[in-house]
Scaffold this motif. Structure first.
Motif, PDB file in Angstrom:
ATOM      1  N   VAL A  13      49.568 -11.535  15.134  1.00 55.50           N
ATOM      2  CA  VAL A  13      49.541 -11.963  16.712  1.00 55.50           C
ATOM      3  C   VAL A  13      49.614 -10.511  17.306  1.00 55.50           C
ATOM      4  CG1 VAL A  13      50.305 -12.973  18.511  1.00 55.50           C
ATOM      5  CG2 VAL A  13      50.101 -14.154  16.191  1.00 55.50           C
ATOM      6  N   SER A  19      51.995 -17.405  18.910  1.00 61.21           N
ATOM      7  CA  SER A  19      52.098 -17.536  17.768  1.00 61.21           C
ATOM      8  C   SER A  19      52.347 -19.048  17.530  1.00 61.21           C
ATOM      9  CB  SER A  19      53.137 -16.535  16.930  1.00 61.21           C
ATOM     10  OG  SER A  19      53.163 -15.427  17.351  1.00 61.21           O
ATOM     11  N   SER A  80      54.725 -13.422  22.504  1.00 59.71           N
ATOM     12  CA  SER A  80      55.214 -12.830  21.214  1.00 59.71           C
ATOM     13  C   SER A  80      55.447 -11.267  21.192  1.00 59.71           C
ATOM     14  CB  SER A  80      54.305 -13.143  19.847  1.00 59.71           C
ATOM     15  OG  SER A  80      54.139 -14.422  19.884  1.00 59.71           O
ATOM     16  N   LEU A 108      55.127 -13.833   9.737  1.00 63.59           N
ATOM     17  CA  LEU A 108      54.506 -13.422  11.006  1.00 63.59           C
ATOM     18  C   LEU A 108      54.576 -12.074  11.247  1.00 63.59           C
ATOM     19  CD1 LEU A 108      53.449 -13.987  13.941  1.00 63.59           C
ATOM     20  CD2 LEU A 108      55.852 -14.240  14.798  1.00 63.59           C
ATOM     21  N   VAL A 110      53.768  -9.329  14.363  1.00 66.67           N
ATOM     22  CA  VAL A 110      53.235  -9.028  15.779  1.00 66.67           C
ATOM     23  C   VAL A 110      53.123  -7.548  16.013  1.00 66.67           C
ATOM     24  CG1 VAL A 110      54.153  -9.213  18.212  1.00 66.67           C
ATOM     25  CG2 VAL A 110      54.821 -10.929  16.607  1.00 66.67           C
TER      26      VAL A 110
END
Lengths: 112, 116
Positions: A13, A19, A80, A108, A110
């Motif tokens: 992201v 997210s 995010s 995840l 970012v």
């Protein structure tokens, strides 16, 4: 029936984006759904949790959406930030089980 | 107010040796859980203990693995005659005594076991 299915496996992201991580369960006896955040080399830390009597819970930039009829719940991370880059695990607890059942995790990233 | 403590943080063993992992729960917590995490995988439940009792060991391999939580001292996860497949991160979690004990678990930093 004891499984919790989590998707996606990984997520990229852009900074400032949203997210979204999804989880689904089968056991209708589950009645507590926490999310854990884990940074590399660290233990999981409780982030936010929800019970099925509400459809949404918000704490800062983190929101859990819960759909009891669909037996699904999701984590939304608003705005995010690179510091949010971690692995996120959903989990479920309740019924005859006395242990947390974890999803497989979402990594995840970012990007700044 | 110290959190869950685990030691050692890193442990290297040769095949056939014993590994002993320790966990001190948070103050006031009487429920301890052990999990195993393989690289790129989720957390797998191994065993749930209360003081001097094993409540649920359904996730623990039948052989070579044992766990205890004595009246005094930390909880111990013991792996005898380790094999390479035992290499993983082992996490301990604790929860306070309550009617819904176990729904809120606090994790330690883990012990990374490497079997050579």
């Amino acid at each position: 029936q004891q499984q919790v299915k989590q998707s996606p496996q990984s997520l990229i992201v852009q900074k400032g984006g949203i997210s979204i991580i999804n989880c689904a369960y089968e056991n209708t006896a589950f009645d507590y759904f926490p999310w854990y955040q884990q940074f590399p080399g660290k233990g999981p830390a409780l982030l936010i949790a929800i019970r099925p009597d509400v459809s949404e819970k918000k704490e800062g930039r983190f929101t859990i959406s819960f759909n009891k009829s669909a037996k699904q719940f999701s984590l939304h991370i608003m705005d995010s930030q690179p510091g949010d880059s971690a692995t996120y695990f959903c989990a479920a607890w309740g019924g005859a089980t006395n242990k947390l059942i974890f999803g497989t995790g979402t990594l995840l990233a970012v990007q700044p | 107010n110290a959190g869950v403590m685990q030691n050692p943080r890193h442990l290297v063993r040769r095949r056939g040796q014993e590994a002993r992992l320790r966990c001190s729960p948070m103050k006031g917590h009487s429920h301890v859980y052990w999990y195993r995490q393989l690289p790129e995988e989720g957390l797998k439940f191994m065993v749930y203990l209360q003081k001097e009792n094993i409540i649920d060991e359904s996730g623990m391999p039948k052989e070579r693995f044992s766990a205890e939580f004595p009246k005094e001292g930390p909880s111990i996860l013991r792996i005898q005659q380790v094999v390479r497949g035992d290499s993983a991160a082992y996490f301990c979690a604790s929860s306070p005594p309550s009617g819904r004990a176990g729904e809120t678990q606090y994790f330690g930093p883990g012990t990374r076991l490497l079997v050579l």
